[in-house]
Motif scaffolding. Structure first.
Motif, short mmCIF file in Angstrom:
data_model
loop_
_atom_site.label_atom_id
_atom_site.label_comp_id
_atom_site.label_asym_id
_atom_site.label_seq_id
_atom_site.Cartn_x
_atom_site.Cartn_y
_atom_site.Cartn_z
N HIS A 234 36.67 23.04 39.93
CA HIS A 234 35.89 21.79 39.59
C HIS A 234 35.68 20.77 40.45
O HIS A 234 34.51 20.01 40.72
CB HIS A 234 36.94 21.69 38.38
N TYR A 235 36.90 20.63 41.33
CA TYR A 235 36.39 19.19 41.89
C TYR A 235 36.53 20.07 43.54
O TYR A 235 36.44 18.34 44.31
CB TYR A 235 38.09 18.15 42.19
N PHE A 236 37.22 20.74 43.89
CA PHE A 236 37.31 21.24 45.13
C PHE A 236 36.89 23.09 45.73
O PHE A 236 37.51 23.80 45.26
CB PHE A 236 38.60 21.07 45.45
N LYS A 337 46.41 18.34 39.68
CA LYS A 337 46.88 19.52 39.58
C LYS A 337 45.78 20.32 40.30
O LYS A 337 46.96 21.15 41.27
CB LYS A 337 46.71 20.33 38.04
N GLU A 338 44.37 19.83 40.26
CA GLU A 338 43.80 20.99 41.67
C GLU A 338 44.29 20.31 42.72
O GLU A 338 44.60 21.41 43.25
CB GLU A 338 42.07 20.67 41.23
N GLU A 339 44.41 19.13 42.91
CA GLU A 339 45.12 18.87 44.18
C GLU A 339 45.41 19.27 45.04
O GLU A 339 46.24 19.46 46.19
CB GLU A 339 45.50 16.89 44.25
N LEU A 395 40.07 16.29 53.42
CA LEU A 395 39.21 15.54 52.13
C LEU A 395 40.04 14.39 51.72
O LEU A 395 40.92 13.86 52.55
CB LEU A 395 40.48 16.90 51.33
N PRO A 396 39.32 13.60 50.43
CA PRO A 396 40.13 12.27 50.01
C PRO A 396 41.16 12.46 49.74
O PRO A 396 41.85 12.43 48.96
CB PRO A 396 39.08 11.92 49.14
N ILE A 397 42.13 13.18 50.19
CA ILE A 397 43.55 13.46 49.93
C ILE A 397 44.64 12.41 50.62
O ILE A 397 44.75 12.83 52.07
CB ILE A 397 44.26 14.84 49.60
N THR A 398 45.55 11.75 50.63
CA THR A 398 46.66 11.37 50.74
C THR A 398 47.65 11.75 50.73
O THR A 398 48.81 11.79 49.76
CB THR A 398 46.71 9.38 50.87
N LEU A 399 48.53 12.85 51.69
CA LEU A 399 49.86 13.55 51.91
C LEU A 399 50.89 13.02 52.12
O LEU A 399 50.68 12.19 53.60
CB LEU A 399 49.39 14.80 52.55
#
Length: 541
Positions: A234-236, A337-339, A395-399
Motif C-alpha cells: 500500500h505505502y511503497f 510493517k511495510e517499511e 524514501l522517507p525512512i530514517t534508518l
C-alpha cells in the motif's frame, strides 16, 4: 483509436461534408450524441460528435458561436448539422469561426435520418472498442501464461515492451531499475538516464495515481513519460514507466495496458510471497541459533546454516537495523510493517555489495532487521552511515543501527544479539539517536583488574553460588535471566520482551534465583553485589 478522418473516409459516410477548414482531421472519436440542447457540452464525454438539426438557432445562427466554444473547451470531436429542415445553409461567418477555433463543422444532408446516422457511427466505434477489448484480454491471457510459468521480472518486461513497441522500465520501491525493455540495450542512454530526470515530487504524484511527465531523450528533445504505481504494497509501490506512450500502436488501448499491469502486480506479489516463505525458514533457524546457549542438544550450526549465509569465522557480531518512526507513523502498524520489509529487501540488495559475509534476516513479531557480520571490517560504521543517508534521500525512512559485541564462536551470536538489544534500548530516550550505537559494557570489571584472580573467583562463587560458572543448561538459563533482569532495573516486562519469554516465566525464574541465593535480588545492596559478581564471572570465565 479511430479518428474523424478514419470515419469520414468510409463509404457509408460519404455524404457527410466538412464545411469548415482544418489542417487535419486526426482528432479521436469515441462516441456520438443527438441533441438539440444548447449547453450539451456540459453533459458529454470527450471526443464526441454532436449531431443536431440546430432547431434552436433558426433565425439567429450567430448564437452557435457560444455552442462551438463550449464544445471546443470540452474537447468534442465535431459538430454535425442537418441542413434543409430548420437551417437551409450554415452561415459562412459560423464556418469561418469554427475554422478559427479548430472545431470541424459537418454538413448532414436532409435525406439522412439522424437516428440512422447515429446508429451507423456508434456501430463503427463499438466495433473498434470490441477489437481493443479482445486484444486486451489476449494480452492478459498471454501474460497470465508467463505468470504461471514463473518467468523473471526481466522476461516479463521484455515481452511487454515487445508487444507495445515502446521503451518501458520497471522500478523497485526504492526506485532502482529492476528491468527494462530491449530498447535500452540497442545503444544510447541506459534506462537510469530517464529515471534520474524525475524528482522526489514526481514519484510522490505517481504513488497516488497514473501520471505523465515531460523529460528529455538523448538528443535533448522533449518526450513524454507515463508512470504507473504498481501497488503490491500500500505505502511503497513499484513503478512502471512507459516512454513515448503516444507511439503505442493500434489496437493496444489503455485497457490493454491496465490488464498487463494487473498481471504484473500479481506476479510481483507472488514473488514477494515466495520470498517470505524462505524468510520464515530463515527466521526459524536464526531464532534457534540466537538461543543456542540454552539448548540441551548440541547442533552443527554451521552445517545447518549454510543455506542461510552462516559461515565459519572467528568473528561474529550482531547488529539491529531499525527505522525511527515519525509522529505520523509511530502508531501506524501497517506502515511500520511495510517499511521494515522494504528496508530488509533494500539492505539485502545493497549491503552485500560493500560488506562480505553478512547475513540479513528478520525475527517474528518485529519490524527490525538483524544483521550478522562474519568478516571484520573497520569501515563498517562508515558504510552503514552512507547507506542510511542514501536510503533517506530516496524514501522517507530514517534508518539506524545498534551493535552488540564481537564473539569468536557461533554460540556467542546470541549474546551479541542481546547486547545489540541493550544498545537499541539505550537509544529510546534520545530525541535524535545516532546512526550507529554500540553496546557499552558496564566497566565494573575494570575496577578489579589488580585483584588476585583467585580472590575474584571466590567472591563470584560465594555471591552467585551455582550461578557463578554454570555448565548445566538450566543454571545457564537462570543466570542469563537474572543478568538481564538486573540490567533492566528489575522490570519484568522489559526482561520478558528482550528474552522473548512470558512475564510469568520471568517471575518464576527470578523466584528460583532468590531461593538458590537465599536473598531478594531487588534490594539495592544485593542488586549491586550481584551485578558486580555477574560482570566479574563473565570476564574471568
Amino acid at each position: 483509436m479511430k479518428t474523424l478522418q478514419d470515419l469520414l473516409s468510409l463509404p457509408r459516410f460519404s455524404d457527410l461534408v466538412v464545411l469548415s477548414t482544418h489542417k487535419n482531421l486526426n482528432q479521436p472519436v469515441e462516441s456520438a450524441e443527438i441533441t438539440e440542447t444548447p449547453d450539451v457540452a456540459n453533459f458529454i464525454p470527450k471526443h464526441t460528435i454532436i449531431l443536431t438539426t440546430a432547431m434552436n438557432y433558426r433565425g439567429h445562427q450567430m448564437d452557435l458561436k457560444k455552442m462551438i466554444d463550449e464544445l471546443k473547451d470540452h474537447e468534442a470531436a465535431a459538430l454535425g448539422v442537418k441542413t434543409g429542415r430548420f437551417i437551409e445553409d450554415i452561415d459562412p461567418e459560423i464556418l469561418e469561426y469554427a475554422s478559427k477555433v479548430d472545431l470541424p463543422i459537418i454538413k448532414i444532408p436532409n435525406t439522412q435520418p439522424l437516428g440512422e446516422l447515429l446508429h451507423q457511427i456508434l456501430s463503427y466505434l463499438w466495433d473498434d472498442k470490441t477489437q481493443q477489448m479482445t486484444y486486451a484480454f489476449d494480452i492478459q491471457n498471454r501474460f497470465s501464461d508467463l505468470l504461471m510459468h514463473d518467468v523473471s521480472n526481466a522476461r516479463f518486461i521484455a515481452e511487454f515492451g515487445k508487444i507495445i513497441n515502446v521503451p518501458i522500465i520497471l522500478l523497485s520501491p526504492w526506485r532502482n531499475v529492476i528491468a527494462h525493455s530491449r530498447h535500452f540495450s540497442e545503444g544510447g542512454k541506459p534506462a537510469s538516464y530517464y529515471v534520474n530526470q524525475l524528482t522526489f515530487e514526481d514519484f510522490q504524484k505517481t504513488e497516488r495515481e497514473q501520471t505523465s511527465f515531460l523529460i528529455e531523450d538523448i538528443n535533448q528533445k522533449t518526450i513524454q513519460m507515463t508512470s504507473y504505481p504498481i501497488k503490491v504494497n500500500h505505502y511503497f509501490p513499484f513503478y512502471l514507466m512507459i516512454l513515448t506512450p503516444e507511439n503505442i500502436p493500434y489496437p493496444i488501448s489503455e485497457f490493454a495496458i491496465d490488464q498487463a499491469i494487473l498481471v504484473l502486480t500479481l506476479m510481483l506479489y507472488k514473488n514477494q510471497e515466495v520470498q517470505k516463505s524462505f524468510e520464515h525458514l530463515q527466521t526459524d533457524f536464526y531464532s534457534q541459533l540466537l538461543d543456542a546457549k540454552t539448548s540441551q542438544v548440541p547442533r552443527n550450526w554451521l552445517d545447518l546454516g549454510k543455506n542461510y549465509q552462516l559461515v565459519s569465522s572467528q568473528s561474529y557480531q550482531m547488529a539491529i537495523a531499525y527505522c525511527v518512526s515519525s509522529e505520523e507513523t509511530q502508531h501506524h502498524m501497517r506502515y511500520q510493517k511495510e517499511e521494515g520489509q522494504v528496508v530488509a529487501n533494500w539492505l539485502t540488495e545493497q549491503l552485500p555489495l560493500k560488506q562480505k559475509d553478512v547475513a540479513i534476516f528478520k525475527l517474528r513479531n518485529t519490524n527490525n532487521i538483524l544483521l550478522l557480520f562474519q568478516t571484520p571490517n573497520e569501515n563498517i560504521d562508515t558504510i552503514l552511515e552512507e547507506l542510511s543517508n542514501k536510503l533517506q534521500q530516496t524514501l522517507p525512512i530514517t534508518l539506524r543501527f545498534a551493535f552488540g559485541g564481537v564473539y569468536d564462536t557461533v554460540n556467542g551470536i546470541g549474546d551479541s544479539y542481546l547486547e545489540a538489544l541493550a544498545a537499541l534500548e539505550s537509544t529510546k530516550a534520545l530525541l535524535y539517536p545516532p546512526v550507529i550505537q554500540h553496546y557499552q559494557q558496564t566497566g565494573l570489571s575494570g575496577l578489579f583488574d589488580k585483584i588476585n584472580p583467585k580472590d575474584v573467583r571466590y567472591f563470584c562463587e560465594k555471591t552467585l553460588q551455582n550461578l557463578a560458572y554454570p555448565t548445566d543448561p538450566s543454571m545457564i538459563e537462570l543466570r542469563k535471566t537474572l543478568k538481564y533482569f538486573l540490567a533492566y532495573n528489575c522490570e519484568i516486562t522489559k526482561t520478558a520482551n528482550v528474552l522473548f519469554l512470558h512475564r510469568n516465566t520471568i517471575k518464576y525464574r527470578i523466584k528460583q534465583c532468590e531461593e538458590l541465593l537465599g536473598l531478594s535480588v531487588q534490594t539495592p545492596e544485593s542488586s549491586l553485589t550481584l551485578r558486580v559478581a555477574l560482570e566479574l564471572s563473565d570476564s574471568s570465565d
